[in-house]
Design an enzyme around this catalytic site. Structure first.
Site, PDB file in Angstrom:
ATOM      1  N   HIS A 225       0.821  -1.210   0.000  1.00 42.87           N
ATOM      2  CA  HIS A 225       0.000   0.000   0.000  1.00 42.87           C
ATOM      3  C   HIS A 225       0.854   1.259   0.000  1.00 42.87           C
ATOM      4  O   HIS A 225       0.532   2.242  -0.683  1.00 42.87           O
ATOM      5  CB  HIS A 225      -0.944   0.002   1.197  1.00 42.87           C
ATOM      6  CG  HIS A 225      -1.869   1.170   1.156  1.00 42.87           C
ATOM      7  ND1 HIS A 225      -2.874   1.283   0.216  1.00 42.87           N
ATOM      8  CD2 HIS A 225      -1.909   2.305   1.888  1.00 42.87           C
ATOM      9  CE1 HIS A 225      -3.497   2.431   0.391  1.00 42.87           C
ATOM     10  NE2 HIS A 225      -2.936   3.073   1.392  1.00 42.87           N
TER      11      HIS A 225
ATOM     12  N   ASP B 243     -10.224   6.496  -6.400  1.00 44.41           N
ATOM     13  CA  ASP B 243      -9.690   7.746  -5.820  1.00 44.41           C
ATOM     14  C   ASP B 243      -8.367   8.075  -6.497  1.00 44.41           C
ATOM     15  O   ASP B 243      -7.830   7.277  -7.266  1.00 44.41           O
ATOM     16  CB  ASP B 243      -9.522   7.627  -4.290  1.00 44.41           C
ATOM     17  CG  ASP B 243      -8.627   6.464  -3.899  1.00 44.41           C
ATOM     18  OD1 ASP B 243      -7.721   6.110  -4.680  1.00 44.41           O
ATOM     19  OD2 ASP B 243      -8.834   5.901  -2.812  1.00 44.41           O
TER      20      ASP B 243
ATOM     21  N   LYS C 152     -12.805  10.785  -3.717  1.00 42.53           N
ATOM     22  CA  LYS C 152     -13.382  10.137  -2.532  1.00 42.53           C
ATOM     23  C   LYS C 152     -13.135  10.996  -1.290  1.00 42.53           C
ATOM     24  O   LYS C 152     -12.042  11.495  -1.087  1.00 42.53           O
ATOM     25  CB  LYS C 152     -12.709   8.771  -2.348  1.00 42.53           C
ATOM     26  CG  LYS C 152     -13.024   8.074  -1.050  1.00 42.53           C
ATOM     27  CD  LYS C 152     -12.438   6.651  -0.996  1.00 42.53           C
ATOM     28  CE  LYS C 152     -10.986   6.610  -0.616  1.00 42.53           C
ATOM     29  NZ  LYS C 152     -10.474   5.238  -0.402  1.00 42.53           N
TER      30      LYS C 152
HETATM   31  C1  R5P Z   1      -6.954   3.133   0.345  1.00 43.50           C
HETATM   32  O1  R5P Z   1      -6.244   4.072   0.158  1.00 43.50           O
HETATM   33  C2  R5P Z   1      -6.866   1.861  -0.447  1.00 43.50           C
HETATM   34  O2  R5P Z   1      -6.269   2.014  -1.694  1.00 43.50           O
HETATM   35  C3  R5P Z   1      -8.246   1.280  -0.638  1.00 43.50           C
HETATM   36  O3  R5P Z   1      -9.018   2.198  -1.416  1.00 43.50           O
HETATM   37  C4  R5P Z   1      -8.903   1.090   0.689  1.00 43.50           C
HETATM   38  O4  R5P Z   1      -8.022   0.485   1.571  1.00 43.50           O
HETATM   39  C5  R5P Z   1     -10.132   0.238   0.558  1.00 43.50           C
HETATM   40  O5  R5P Z   1     -10.701   0.131   1.828  1.00 43.50           O
HETATM   41  P1  R5P Z   1     -12.221  -0.207   1.987  1.00 43.50           P
HETATM   42  O6  R5P Z   1     -12.548  -1.404   1.124  1.00 43.50           O
HETATM   43  O7  R5P Z   1     -12.385  -0.497   3.454  1.00 43.50           O
HETATM   44  O8  R5P Z   1     -13.011   1.004   1.579  1.00 43.50           O
END
Ligand code: R5P
Length: 283
Positions: free
Chosen positions: A120, A159, A182
């Protein structure tokens, strides 16, 4: 080279070994009566070149990885592949007094070389005591989407953080791509606004590095469908799919969820084994 899969990555380790034309090493995984984890590598790996493959979605998986590393003390060379690294999103102190959990974990992984896949936050790599490299599954994801033969597809990052990924997934395949904006209201609530996007009548593939609670994607799907998108698919590298995420996404109207086997789920349709095998061949 000996390939050893931890309990979270048995399939991926087997596929990687097959891609390298070798048999994976068998291990035993069990628990003591008090709940503590037990494992044993059922082959002599003394003075061998060894690669461990173990994702760490749970704390138990992390303990198993630490045990495996310790059990490999006699290896001539030790490579550790962490396809999905848990805690990687805790890469900074968000409030005073918090740990940098990703750093705390990375510091414990002692190996000659570490590989992650679409981690990440790349800055986490600096916290491993030895060399660490991040592999990118974008090309494999793009090829998989291409194989779906969708009519007039539009790839969208939910996003701006996933913009780079959607661009790399589309690269060389001629897909149109864009991103949404987002705003996160709480741990599992987000509001999505369109950027410069007309998804009307298009088959959309939402692309992100991971789906955790599914909150980000559920809102994106609803918004796109309300704008008249045709089928909406989700493609991600890490299908964490915590709690009831899959149900949430189907309730939101997703056509299908596609992930890789960095995490072994029903939605893990494509394998990152070729990516790992290529990296190991290059050593
Ligand atoms: C966040 O920056 C990641 O790239 C994902 O968008 C995020 O972790 C997704 O999390 P969730 O499924 O809980 O919305």
């Amino acid at each position: 080279m000996k390939i050893i899969g931890g309990p979270a990555s048995q399939l991926l380790a087997s596929r990687t070994a097959r891609a390298l034309g070798i048999e994976p090493v068998l291990s035993e995984f069990n628990r003591f009566p008090d709940g503590e984890l037990y494992l044993r590598i059922a082959e002599d790996i003394e003075n061998e070149r060894v690669t461990l493959i173990q994702s760490t979605p749970t704390d138990s998986d992390l303990v198993s990885l630490l045990q495996l590393i310790d059990a490999c003390e006699g290896a001539k060379e030790l490579n550790v592949v962490i396809p999905y690294m848990g805690y990687a999103r805790q890469d900074k102190k968000f409030k005073p007094g918090e740990p940098i959990s990703a750093r705390a974990i990375a510091r414990c992984i002692r190996a000659d070389r570490v590989f992650t896949i679409n981690i990440h936050e790349k800055s986490v790599l600096e916290h491993f005591p030895g060399p660490a490299e991040n592999l990118d599954a974008a090309k494999l994801v793009g090829e998989y989407i291409s194989g779906l033969n969708l009519e007039n597809p539009l790839l969208i990052a939910p996003d701006s953080g996933a913009e780079g990924l959607v661009k790399r997934v589309s690269s060389g395949l001629g897909f149109d791509y864009d991103h949404l904006e987002k705003t996160r209201l709480s741990g599992d609530t987000v509001v999505i606004k369109t950027k410069n996007l007309d998804a009307t009548g298009r088959n959309v593939v939402l692309v992100d590095d991971m789906i955790a609670t599914g909150g980000t994607m559920a809102e994106s799907i609803k918004m796109l469908r309300s704008q008249g998108a045709a089928d909406v698919y989700i493609a991600c590298v890490h299908p964490v799919l915590a709690r009831n995420a899959a149900l949430r996404l189907f309730n939101a109207g997703v056509k299908d969820i596609l992930g890789t086997d960095t995490l072994e789920r029903a939605e893990s349709r494509l394998s990152v084994a070729p990516l790992i095998a290529d990296a190991l061949k290059g050593l």
